[in-house]
Design a protein around this motif. Structure first.
Motif, PDB file in Angstrom:
ATOM      1  N   VAL A  76       0.848  -1.203   0.000  1.00 51.52           N
ATOM      2  CA  VAL A  76       0.000   0.000   0.000  1.00 51.52           C
ATOM      3  C   VAL A  76       0.878   1.245   0.000  1.00 51.52           C
ATOM      4  O   VAL A  76       0.634   2.214  -0.723  1.00 51.52           O
ATOM      5  N   SER A  77       1.945   1.210   0.806  1.00 52.28           N
ATOM      6  CA  SER A  77       2.857   2.340   0.892  1.00 52.28           C
ATOM      7  C   SER A  77       3.532   2.593  -0.461  1.00 52.28           C
ATOM      8  O   SER A  77       3.669   3.741  -0.889  1.00 52.28           O
ATOM      9  N   GLN A 126       1.088   4.265  -2.704  1.00 48.84           N
ATOM     10  CA  GLN A 126       0.914   5.675  -2.342  1.00 48.84           C
ATOM     11  C   GLN A 126       2.114   6.521  -2.825  1.00 48.84           C
ATOM     12  O   GLN A 126       1.926   7.661  -3.257  1.00 48.84           O
ATOM     13  N   GLU A 127       3.302   5.984  -2.736  1.00 52.38           N
ATOM     14  CA  GLU A 127       4.472   6.712  -3.227  1.00 52.38           C
ATOM     15  C   GLU A 127       4.368   6.933  -4.743  1.00 52.38           C
ATOM     16  O   GLU A 127       4.778   7.977  -5.257  1.00 52.38           O
ATOM     17  N   LEU A 170       1.519   7.355  -6.267  1.00 52.90           N
ATOM     18  CA  LEU A 170       0.553   8.435  -6.437  1.00 52.90           C
ATOM     19  C   LEU A 170       1.211   9.788  -6.197  1.00 52.90           C
ATOM     20  O   LEU A 170       0.913  10.765  -6.894  1.00 52.90           O
ATOM     21  N   ARG A 212      -1.302  12.597  -4.862  1.00 50.88           N
ATOM     22  CA  ARG A 212      -1.400  12.502  -3.395  1.00 50.88           C
ATOM     23  C   ARG A 212      -0.420  13.501  -2.803  1.00 50.88           C
ATOM     24  O   ARG A 212       0.732  13.597  -3.256  1.00 50.88           O
ATOM     25  N   ALA A 264       3.194   8.815   2.364  1.00 49.77           N
ATOM     26  CA  ALA A 264       2.749   7.426   2.299  1.00 49.77           C
ATOM     27  C   ALA A 264       2.815   6.831   3.688  1.00 49.77           C
ATOM     28  O   ALA A 264       3.861   6.859   4.344  1.00 49.77           O
ATOM     29  N   THR A 279      -6.967   6.164  -1.135  1.00 51.32           N
ATOM     30  CA  THR A 279      -6.031   5.190  -1.690  1.00 51.32           C
ATOM     31  C   THR A 279      -6.781   4.061  -2.379  1.00 51.32           C
ATOM     32  O   THR A 279      -6.435   3.638  -3.496  1.00 51.32           O
ATOM     33  N   TYR A 336      -8.175   5.230  -5.676  1.00 50.77           N
ATOM     34  CA  TYR A 336      -7.165   5.250  -6.730  1.00 50.77           C
ATOM     35  C   TYR A 336      -6.811   3.840  -7.223  1.00 50.77           C
ATOM     36  O   TYR A 336      -6.572   3.616  -8.414  1.00 50.77           O
TER      37      TYR A 336
END
Length: 863
Positions: A63-64, A67-68, A70, A76, A80, A88, A91
């Motif tokens: 997940v992290s 997010q990075e 994004l 974002r 993250a 999240t 997306y």
């Protein structure tokens, strides 16, 4: 800004459907929602393993990572944190993000996937086949390419998923120029292609299975080390890995040409190129056919020797067109000129010049290495057409042009009228053309004599019948006649002829049927039944409609360069007095069985009839072993076509009993006649008496055939002696003297026992018929350097005994004293026609060659 707004709209819709996840998922969470989250992360390439519904450390890291991604895309703003909050998750399920992130998803199928797989195979990145399914191997290959992108400064996620940027660069030839890489352990179609190429280069002999193992690695290293071995410096790294540089060299034909030597037995375009270049330089006398045979090997060897003679040291004289030889051969800047050649010059340089002129359509009377009048005249003709000074000397400018692709063929040279007073290259060219059409027999000698005039009259008759303007039937080859005759479209077609018709066109066809061995009847102008059948035989063998009629397609096929030659002429009934190839075929069988007195000829004469009579007696003695058709051999003076065919094709038992000194005269004569025909016995030895000559000749034959040297013609000896193809006396040389042509031909024995003509010598034999006796002579030897003829008060050089009892010798032209300054010029000028009292006169050079090369016992055949 618009993209950001569209993304927000999509997110707004998605947020309504994920209200259950309003507070977000994080470490420790469980359930279906976590499972769905994991599946999506796996699908997008951020999570590996299985979706187990437990939000653990790996899931949080995935997940992290997402997010990075994004954040890098500007989608974002907050750091993250590994928590799957609603934004999240939205997306993760966004089509917009999907479009940004990849084109193909694991598990996806279709033409787009197949196209990218083929590209990955081409670059050597994909293991396995291109199947249109985006599976693990495809994902791994894409990840390897993404690593290549990262190594070249491109910011990219190593997801193994084909996003837009990855696909764009994957198909960018310039960017992917160095990505190709195949190495040990790879297993794919690219490896198979590699193996097939290595096989073509002679470096790989295993099965091309697509698996890059030890044998493939060794072959790649052998390819990579080639330049190191030859020059001491590598072109590529010697690591057994096929990168882009190695792969490009593998398919660089010019580079790979130097990987292997081409030698006898090789075929292909490179062989043709070598042959054509050798032809240009005068070492071959015909254009290349792409097959590296004995003639090409000989030409390469002569070329290498020529280089060596000019001081080139990096070429071996071995007859193999290796890379060093080819480097020199195709270097058009290298000059082969070593000096002017003119009348009186001799040697290989002259022969090479003559070869080249002949290939260009000029002729100097044969490539004999002697720069005589014919060669001088030919060079003048070439110079005339090329606009060079007509000196007849092959100077630097003349040679430079002759040995180039700019040399003008003879067909483009200005023609001139030719008459019975004409001599030289123009006449030779005309004669060669007449011979090729079957209108002239013998050899092109450059002298416009009676036979040439008669042949020209035939052509004039054809051209006249064809309606060619400016033709006068007088035996003079006018410019107009030559232009029509030399035209590529010329064939001697006048009209369609059926059986019973007559005309000049019939005569031409019958001449050609004889030349191609379909008929052996003397040509006339009447198209009879026999020649109609012979023509049908030709039509059948050459893919022409079997009409038995002379028409244009048939005439064109008859005179085409690839017209098939018959093994034997159409058989016809023979009677005493007939002549032709059919008679020769019969006499060959009679000679092989020991029944013919003398050598086979082409006339059905008394000797032929006597031999047939002996064959009939032999059939009687064979008893039950005689052929079923033996009784069809009705008399000695005629042979039906059917009996000829059986006589020639069927195996007739030759052995009756062992033949010794106690055998009958007829049986002894059989052995002697056969030994005579194989050049083991001489002209006066076939007498039916079992003396030392017969025993020694028989022992020589037995020795040559690996049989016990008993001097007795036992069963094994007779089986070898009377066999088709029994070897002749294996002397290093033998000489044939043609009384009709006034020529001596020298033959040399090769390594495999075959004889090849190596020399043609102009001679003068006896003026009176029979003064130079026909026959085979084996009791021969070199006699003396100078010989005095007491009866004729003259001298000659380099005498070689042919027949001692008749004082028949080979010798040079005559001298009035024992001095080279006292040459009798008439004997020199008469070479080529009958002028002696029985001896065979030669030029000094030719007499010396016989004297120095031919040892005691060299067979001499006079016919």
């Amino acid at each position: 800004m618009r993209r950001f707004i569209s993304i927000l709209l999509v997110l707004a819709m998605l947020l309504a459907s994920v209200s259950a996840l309003a507070e977000g998922m994080q470490s420790g969470a469980k359930g279906e929602n976590v499972t769905d989250l994991q599946k999506r992360l796996i699908e997008l390439g951020f999570l590996t393993g299985k979706a187990d519904g437990i939000f653990g450390k790996n899931t949080a890291q995935a997940v992290s990572a997402f997010q990075e991604y994004l954040i890098r895309q500007g989608l974002r703003e907050t750091p993250a944190d590994g928590i799957a909050d609603p934004a999240t998750v939205a997306y993760l399920n966004s089509q917009t993000v999907k479009d940004l992130l990849y084109h193909m998803v694991k598990g996806e199928r279709g033409e787009q996937v197949l196209a990218q797989q083929k590209r990955l195979l081409e670059l050597g990145l994909l293991n396995g086949a291109a199947d249109g399914v985006y599976g693990d191997s495809t994902q791994k290959a894409v990840r390897e390419f993404q690593q290549y992108m990262a190594d070249h400064g491109v910011r990219v996620e190593l997801t193994g998923l084909a996003d837009k940027k990855t696909v764009e660069l994957l198909n960018d030839e310039e960017f992917a120029a160095d990505v190709f890489r195949l190495e040990k352990g790879d297993d794919n179609d690219a490896v198979k292609t590699l193996q097939e190429r290595l096989t073509e280069l002679g470096l790989f002999s295993e099965t091309c299975n697509g698996r890059f193992g030890d044998a493939t690695e060794d072959a790649v290293k052998a390819f990579q080390t080639y330049r190191i071995d030859k020059k001491g410096e590598p072109d590529v790294s010697v690591d057994g890995v096929v990168d882009r540089a190695t792969n490009e060299l593998l398919y660089d034909e010019d580079y790979c040409d130097s990987l292997y030597d081409i030698s006898k037995g090789a075929k292909g375009d490179l062989v043709t190129a070598v042959q054509n270049r050798l032809s240009v330089l005068g070492f071959l006398t015909e254009d290349g056919d792409g097959e590296f045979g004995s003639a090409t090997e000989k030409a390469v060897r002569e070329y290498q020797q020529a280089l060596l003679d000019r001081g080139v040291t990096d070429v071996a004289v071995n007859g193999t067109a290796d890379s060093a030889t080819r480097r020199w051969l195709f270097d058009e800047s290298y000059e082969y000129y070593t000096g002017d050649l003119d009348k009186g010059s001799k040697g290989e340089e002259v022969r090479r010049l003559q070869n080249r002129l002949s290939l260009l359509g000029y002729s100097s009377g044969g490539a004999d290495g002697n720069y005589g009048k014919n060669t001088e005249s030919t060079v003048k003709t070439f110079q005339q057409g090329a606009g060079l000074p007509e000196t007849g000397t092959a100077d630097r400018a003349t040679q430079s042009l002759i040995y180039s692709d700019r040399a003008q063929p003879a067909a483009l040279v200005i023609l001139q009228d030719l008459t019975t007073k004409s001599k030289g290259a123009a006449v030779t060219r005309l004669q060669e053309k007449l011979i090729s059409y079957g209108f002239l027999e013998g050899k092109a000698d450059g002298s416009y004599g009676k036979k040439t005039k008669a042949a020209v009259e035939i052509i004039e008759g054809v051209l006249e019948a064809q309606g060619v303007k400016g033709v006068v039937k007088n035996g003079t080859a006018s410019v107009a006649e030559q232009e029509a005759f030399y035209a590529d479209a010329f064939v001697p077609y006048v009209a369609n002829y059926r059986r019973g018709d007559s005309g000049i066109g019939v005569y031409c066809v019958e001449e050609r049927l004889n030349a191609l061995n379909y008929s052996d009847l003397a040509p006339d102008d009447v198209f009879d039944e026999h020649n109609a059948k012979a023509l049908k035989k030709f039509q059948q063998a050459n893919g022409v409609i079997e009409s038995g009629m002379i028409d244009l397609p048939t005439v064109r096929a008859l005179y085409s360069a690839d017209a098939a030659v018959s093994d034997f002429p159409l058989r016809r009934d023979l009677a005493k007095g007939d002549s032709g190839k059919s008679v020769t075929d019969v006499e060959n069988v009679l000679s092989r069985l020991g029944f013919l007195n003398g050598l086979p000829g082409s006339v059905y004469d008394g000797d032929t009839a006597d031999a047939i009579g002996l064959l009939r007696e032999h059939f009687t003695k064979l008893g039950d072993r005689k052929p079923a058709w033996a009784d069809e051999l009705a008399d000695n003076d005629s042979l039906s076509a059917d009996v000829q065919e059986k006589l020639i094709r069927e195996n007739i038992p030759a052995y009756l009993s062992d033949i010794t000194g106690a055998s009958s005269k007829s049986q002894i004569l059989r052995v002697q006649r056969r030994l005579y025909s194989l050049y083991y016995m001489g002209r006066n030895s076939t007498d039916g008496k079992w003396g030392d000559d017969t025993r020694n000749a028989l022992k020589s034959f037995q020795r040559a055939n690996g049989l016990p040297e008993s001097g007795i013609a036992d069963r094994a000896t007779q089986q070898a002696l009377f066999a088709d193809g029994a070897p002749t006396n294996p002397t290093p040389y033998y000489l044939k003297v043609s009384l009709d042509e006034q020529r001596v031909y020298a033959f040399e024995r090769g390594e495999n026992g075959e004889y090849t003509q190596i020399r043609e010598m102009k001679c003068s034999t006896g003026i009176r018929d029979g003064s130079t006796p026909r026959g085979v002579y084996v009791d021969t030897w070199p006699q003396e350097r100078w010989h005095y003829f007491k009866k004729f008060f003259c001298w000659a050089q380099y005498t070689f005994v042919i027949y001692l009892q008749g004082d028949i010798l080979f010798h040079s032209v005559l001298y009035s004293h024992k001095s080279e300054n006292s040459l009798t010029r008439s004997s020199l000028y008469n070479l080529g026609r009958r002028a002696s009292h029985g001896c065979v006169r030669l030029s000094v050079e030719d007499a010396k060659w016989v004297y120095e090369h031919c040892a005691k016992g060299t067979p001499v055949i006079i016919y």
